[in-house]
Motif scaffolding. Structure first.
Motif, PDB file in Angstrom:
ATOM      1  N   GLN A  26     -14.603 -17.916  14.780  1.00  0.00           N
ATOM      2  CA  GLN A  26     -13.440 -18.735  14.439  1.00  0.00           C
ATOM      3  C   GLN A  26     -12.222 -17.854  14.138  1.00  0.00           C
ATOM      4  OE1 GLN A  26     -14.353 -22.075  11.681  1.00  0.00           O
ATOM      5  NE2 GLN A  26     -16.520 -21.523  12.050  1.00  0.00           N
ATOM      6  N   PHE A  27     -12.468 -16.715  13.462  1.00  0.00           N
ATOM      7  CA  PHE A  27     -11.362 -15.769  13.253  1.00  0.00           C
ATOM      8  C   PHE A  27     -10.783 -15.317  14.591  1.00  0.00           C
ATOM      9  CE2 PHE A  27     -13.022 -14.778   8.877  1.00  0.00           C
ATOM     10  CZ  PHE A  27     -11.853 -15.096   8.211  1.00  0.00           C
ATOM     11  N   ALA A  28     -11.653 -15.051  15.549  1.00  0.00           N
ATOM     12  CA  ALA A  28     -11.193 -14.615  16.868  1.00  0.00           C
ATOM     13  C   ALA A  28     -10.365 -15.707  17.541  1.00  0.00           C
ATOM     14  CB  ALA A  28     -12.397 -14.241  17.742  1.00  0.00           C
ATOM     15  N   ILE A  29     -10.804 -16.957  17.395  1.00  0.00           N
ATOM     16  CA  ILE A  29     -10.053 -18.069  17.987  1.00  0.00           C
ATOM     17  C   ILE A  29      -8.668 -18.176  17.343  1.00  0.00           C
ATOM     18  CG2 ILE A  29      -9.970 -20.586  18.164  1.00  0.00           C
ATOM     19  CD1 ILE A  29     -13.017 -20.529  18.543  1.00  0.00           C
TER      20      ILE A  29
ATOM     21  N   THR B  80      -5.106 -24.071  17.936  1.00  0.00           N
ATOM     22  CA  THR B  80      -6.216 -23.906  16.998  1.00  0.00           C
ATOM     23  C   THR B  80      -7.045 -25.180  16.920  1.00  0.00           C
ATOM     24  OG1 THR B  80      -4.873 -22.389  15.691  1.00  0.00           O
ATOM     25  CG2 THR B  80      -6.819 -23.271  14.640  1.00  0.00           C
ATOM     26  N   GLY B  81      -6.375 -26.336  16.994  1.00  0.00           N
ATOM     27  CA  GLY B  81      -7.108 -27.595  16.988  1.00  0.00           C
ATOM     28  C   GLY B  81      -8.039 -27.714  18.187  1.00  0.00           C
ATOM     29  N   VAL B  82      -7.586 -27.227  19.343  1.00  0.00           N
ATOM     30  CA  VAL B  82      -8.455 -27.239  20.533  1.00  0.00           C
ATOM     31  C   VAL B  82      -9.663 -26.338  20.304  1.00  0.00           C
ATOM     32  CG1 VAL B  82      -8.583 -26.688  22.982  1.00  0.00           C
ATOM     33  CG2 VAL B  82      -6.518 -27.762  22.053  1.00  0.00           C
ATOM     34  N   GLY B  83      -9.418 -25.141  19.741  1.00  0.00           N
ATOM     35  CA  GLY B  83     -10.535 -24.236  19.471  1.00  0.00           C
ATOM     36  C   GLY B  83     -11.477 -24.787  18.426  1.00  0.00           C
ATOM     37  N   GLU B  84     -10.951 -25.560  17.472  1.00  0.00           N
ATOM     38  CA  GLU B  84     -11.804 -26.133  16.426  1.00  0.00           C
ATOM     39  C   GLU B  84     -12.850 -27.070  17.025  1.00  0.00           C
ATOM     40  OE1 GLU B  84     -11.347 -28.547  12.194  1.00  0.00           O
ATOM     41  OE2 GLU B  84      -9.706 -28.535  13.639  1.00  0.00           O
ATOM     42  N   GLN B  85     -12.441 -27.864  18.009  1.00  0.00           N
ATOM     43  CA  GLN B  85     -13.391 -28.781  18.631  1.00  0.00           C
ATOM     44  C   GLN B  85     -14.531 -28.010  19.301  1.00  0.00           C
ATOM     45  OE1 GLN B  85     -13.226 -32.074  18.274  1.00  0.00           O
ATOM     46  NE2 GLN B  85     -11.375 -31.783  17.020  1.00  0.00           N
ATOM     47  N   ALA B  86     -14.183 -26.872  19.942  1.00  0.00           N
ATOM     48  CA  ALA B  86     -15.224 -26.081  20.620  1.00  0.00           C
ATOM     49  C   ALA B  86     -16.198 -25.467  19.624  1.00  0.00           C
ATOM     50  CB  ALA B  86     -14.559 -24.997  21.461  1.00  0.00           C
ATOM     51  N   THR B  87     -15.681 -24.883  18.534  1.00  0.00           N
ATOM     52  CA  THR B  87     -16.577 -24.231  17.560  1.00  0.00           C
ATOM     53  C   THR B  87     -17.449 -25.245  16.839  1.00  0.00           C
ATOM     54  OG1 THR B  87     -14.796 -24.330  15.912  1.00  0.00           O
ATOM     55  CG2 THR B  87     -15.016 -22.306  17.185  1.00  0.00           C
ATOM     56  N   ARG B  88     -16.938 -26.419  16.573  1.00  0.00           N
ATOM     57  CA  ARG B  88     -17.761 -27.424  15.895  1.00  0.00           C
ATOM     58  C   ARG B  88     -18.873 -27.917  16.818  1.00  0.00           C
ATOM     59  NH1 ARG B  88     -16.121 -29.002  10.987  1.00  0.00           N
ATOM     60  NH2 ARG B  88     -13.951 -28.619  10.362  1.00  0.00           N
TER      61      ARG B  88
ATOM     62  N   VAL C 251     -13.332 -22.099   8.819  1.00  0.00           N
ATOM     63  CA  VAL C 251     -12.354 -21.023   8.966  1.00  0.00           C
ATOM     64  C   VAL C 251     -11.148 -21.504   9.774  1.00  0.00           C
ATOM     65  CG1 VAL C 251     -11.954 -18.704   9.863  1.00  0.00           C
ATOM     66  CG2 VAL C 251     -14.138 -19.263   8.778  1.00  0.00           C
ATOM     67  N   ILE C 252     -11.407 -22.215  10.877  1.00  0.00           N
ATOM     68  CA  ILE C 252     -10.303 -22.717  11.686  1.00  0.00           C
ATOM     69  C   ILE C 252      -9.495 -23.756  10.914  1.00  0.00           C
ATOM     70  CG2 ILE C 252      -9.801 -24.197  13.672  1.00  0.00           C
ATOM     71  CD1 ILE C 252     -11.537 -22.565  15.349  1.00  0.00           C
ATOM     72  N   ALA C 253     -10.188 -24.608  10.131  1.00  0.00           N
ATOM     73  CA  ALA C 253      -9.470 -25.592   9.316  1.00  0.00           C
ATOM     74  C   ALA C 253      -8.539 -24.881   8.329  1.00  0.00           C
ATOM     75  CB  ALA C 253     -10.461 -26.478   8.580  1.00  0.00           C
ATOM     76  N   PHE C 254      -9.027 -23.766   7.753  1.00  0.00           N
ATOM     77  CA  PHE C 254      -8.176 -22.977   6.855  1.00  0.00           C
ATOM     78  C   PHE C 254      -6.981 -22.395   7.626  1.00  0.00           C
ATOM     79  CE2 PHE C 254      -7.180 -18.686   5.247  1.00  0.00           C
ATOM     80  CZ  PHE C 254      -6.659 -19.040   4.007  1.00  0.00           C
ATOM     81  N   GLY C 255      -7.247 -21.912   8.832  1.00  0.00           N
ATOM     82  CA  GLY C 255      -6.164 -21.356   9.634  1.00  0.00           C
ATOM     83  C   GLY C 255      -5.110 -22.396   9.978  1.00  0.00           C
ATOM     84  N   LYS C 256      -5.538 -23.623  10.286  1.00  0.00           N
ATOM     85  CA  LYS C 256      -4.580 -24.682  10.575  1.00  0.00           C
ATOM     86  C   LYS C 256      -3.685 -24.961   9.360  1.00  0.00           C
ATOM     87  CE  LYS C 256      -6.124 -28.334  12.690  1.00  0.00           C
ATOM     88  NZ  LYS C 256      -7.027 -29.483  12.984  1.00  0.00           N
ATOM     89  N   ARG C 257      -4.300 -24.944   8.179  1.00  0.00           N
ATOM     90  CA  ARG C 257      -3.500 -25.173   6.959  1.00  0.00           C
ATOM     91  C   ARG C 257      -2.511 -24.037   6.737  1.00  0.00           C
ATOM     92  NH1 ARG C 257      -8.672 -26.662   4.894  1.00  0.00           N
ATOM     93  NH2 ARG C 257      -8.741 -24.759   3.620  1.00  0.00           N
ATOM     94  N   VAL C 258      -2.929 -22.815   7.094  1.00  0.00           N
ATOM     95  CA  VAL C 258      -2.015 -21.673   6.962  1.00  0.00           C
ATOM     96  C   VAL C 258      -0.829 -21.830   7.909  1.00  0.00           C
ATOM     97  CG1 VAL C 258      -1.773 -19.189   7.348  1.00  0.00           C
ATOM     98  CG2 VAL C 258      -3.759 -20.072   6.113  1.00  0.00           C
ATOM     99  N   PHE C 259      -1.089 -22.308   9.130  1.00  0.00           N
ATOM    100  CA  PHE C 259       0.012 -22.532  10.067  1.00  0.00           C
ATOM    101  C   PHE C 259       0.983 -23.603   9.549  1.00  0.00           C
ATOM    102  CE2 PHE C 259      -3.051 -21.019  13.560  1.00  0.00           C
ATOM    103  CZ  PHE C 259      -2.555 -19.725  13.469  1.00  0.00           C
ATOM    104  N   ILE C 260       0.449 -24.613   8.882  1.00  0.00           N
ATOM    105  CA  ILE C 260       1.321 -25.626   8.276  1.00  0.00           C
ATOM    106  C   ILE C 260       2.185 -24.992   7.185  1.00  0.00           C
ATOM    107  CG2 ILE C 260       1.339 -27.715   6.857  1.00  0.00           C
ATOM    108  CD1 ILE C 260      -1.080 -28.688   8.422  1.00  0.00           C
ATOM    109  N   PHE C 261       1.580 -24.099   6.383  1.00  0.00           N
ATOM    110  CA  PHE C 261       2.345 -23.395   5.343  1.00  0.00           C
ATOM    111  C   PHE C 261       3.464 -22.553   5.986  1.00  0.00           C
ATOM    112  CE2 PHE C 261       2.915 -19.327   3.139  1.00  0.00           C
ATOM    113  CZ  PHE C 261       3.488 -19.780   1.953  1.00  0.00           C
TER     114      PHE C 261
END
Length: 440
Positions: free
Chosen positions: A36-39, A95-103, A111-121
């Motif tokens: 997820q970090f890589a994504i 990142t949302g597209v990658g989240e669907q693949a990892t889930r 991790v991706i959900a955290f990254g999405k929140r960071v992008f919102i910040f």
């Protein structure tokens, strides 16, 4: 560590740190987390590439000519302000597209959900730093929006919201939570800023209309009252305060203060009457029975402000305009009469003087021929000469920027001098009885 002896907020903070450390350890040791970090890294890199390619092209399409001031051009300029948000938004979408693949592969996507929140910040920070231009909104974004986005990014926003909702403040029969106070501060700041902005826009629009000045002022005040009254009621609703409780409290306060505020109420009603009747409005020069006189520069709910010709401001209660005699020197459509006194010697043929003076005074550019032309009158026979006065009408006051009487006296002096007519010196007849001193 024994947290029972620590203050509650310190123990809570340590508990959050422990939870964060456990989550970090889980991520560091999990292959799914590393993927997820890589994504996230790939998504951000692609977002940088796409935004660098897209922003110049979008800006070129949206930028209107500099001299184009149409509504469409204004809308295009407005949209251009938000181009800095393109990078975090593209990263969020990828990142949302990658989240669907990892889930679907690993069954987790924290991790991706955290990254999405960071992008919102990041988007919130760019919005405050680069897009907001109004100082008040920029301050609100810096101290409200960015901290809220930071709490949301680290996953503590729900906990902070729950804490504020559970902490309540009680004032008599009225109770509300700390969250209501926070909502009130935020909503109140925005509502009253919007109220001030819309009130200014409304006032500018009303000022451009061809209506009576007093009615224009009344409309501006009425719109201002309606805007801020609606903002206050909406704010009370947002904070969850029962308006019926406020009505009872307001009624009690009104009864208690009613007798003490009679003058204020009287002045307020008098101000409304003045604005409706238009007998005295901004720009008029007035004189009251009490001796106050000056140009009205501002009319407020309680009083009017007069500016004298020597620069002093006099605050006059509105009630004085209704209950006392008021002389308005600047009433619409009226002119003012002044007179310039002078004298000539007894040797003068006084039958020539009126015609000479009237012709000279009529040459002044501000002297009116209506309602009456200049009129030179014989006033009396003085000790040293024959007394005259020339009456003349002008639109304005003989003070401040205008010096009508002085100008007219100059014209009279020059006209009489050109005709060989002299003005008298004081004359005295001295009678000495018993002969001159020193004579035998």
């Amino acid at each position: 560590m024994d947290t029972d002896t620590l203050p509650p907020f310190v123990a809570q903070a340590l508990d959050y740190l422990a939870q964060g450390w456990d989550i970090a350890q889980g991520w560091l040791l999990s292959p799914a987390a590393w993927s997820q970090f890589a994504i996230l890294v790939v998504a951000y890199g692609l977002a940088v590439v796409v935004s660098r390619m897209a922003v110049p092209r979008i800006a070129k399409v949206l930028t209107p000519p500099a001299d184009n001031q149409s509504a469409l051009a204004t809308a295009r300029r407005f949209v251009l302000q938000f181009l800095p948000l393109l990078l975090p938004l593209i990263a969020f979408v990828l990142t949302g597209v990658g989240e669907q693949a990892t889930r679907s592969i690993f069954g987790s996507g924290e991790v991706i959900a955290f990254g999405k929140r960071v992008f919102i910040f990041i988007a919130a920070r760019i919005f405050v730093r680069d897009i907001l231009k109004v100082p008040f909104l920029k301050l609100l974004g810096k101290y409200i929006l960015i901290p809220v986005a930071a709490l949301y990014a680290v996953g503590l926003l729900d906990n902070a919201t729950l804490f504020l909702e559970d902490t309540r403040v009680q004032i008599g029969n009225i109770g509300f939570s700390l969250m209501a106070i926070v909502r009130g501060v935020i909503a109140g700041s925005i509502l009253f800023w919007l109220g001030g902005w819309s009130n200014q826009q409304s006032a500018d629009y009303i000022e451009q209309q061809e209506i009576r000045p007093s009615l224009r002022t009344l409309l501006i005040k009425a719109v201002e009252f309606l805007i801020f009254g609606a903002a206050f009621l909406l704010l009370m609703n947002i904070m969850g305060i029962n308006l019926s409780a406020l009505a009872v409290l307001g009624g009690a306060i009104g009864v208690g203060l009613g007798f003490g505020l009679q003058k204020i109420a009287s002045n307020f009603i008098s101000g409304v009457i003045l604005l409706l009747e238009g007998q005295a409005t901004v720009g008029d020069y007035v004189e009251l029975d009490g001796g106050e006189q000056g140009k009205i520069v501002k009319m407020m709910a309680r009083a009017a402000i007069l500016e004298t010709f020597d620069g002093r401001w006099v605050v006059v209660p509105n009630e004085d305009f209704i209950t006392t005699r008021v002389i308005n020197y600047s009433d619409s459509g009226s002119a003012n009469r002044f007179e310039a006194p002078f004298s000539v010697t007894y040797e003068t043929d006084i039958n020539r003087v009126p015609d000479i003076v009237e012709r000279a005074v009529a040459t002044h550019k501000d002297v009116l021929s209506e309602p009456f032309p200049p009129d030179c009158e014989l006033r009396g026979f003085g000790e040293s000469g024959v007394d005259f006065a020339c009456e003349f009408w002008v639109n304005g006051l003989d003070d401040g920027e205008h010096k009508y009487t002085s100008d007219i006296l100059f014209l009279i002096w020059n006209a009489l001098k050109d005709e060989g007519i002299e003005m008298p010196y004081p004359r005295r007849v001295i009678e000495i009885k018993g002969g001159m001193p020193g004579q035998d």
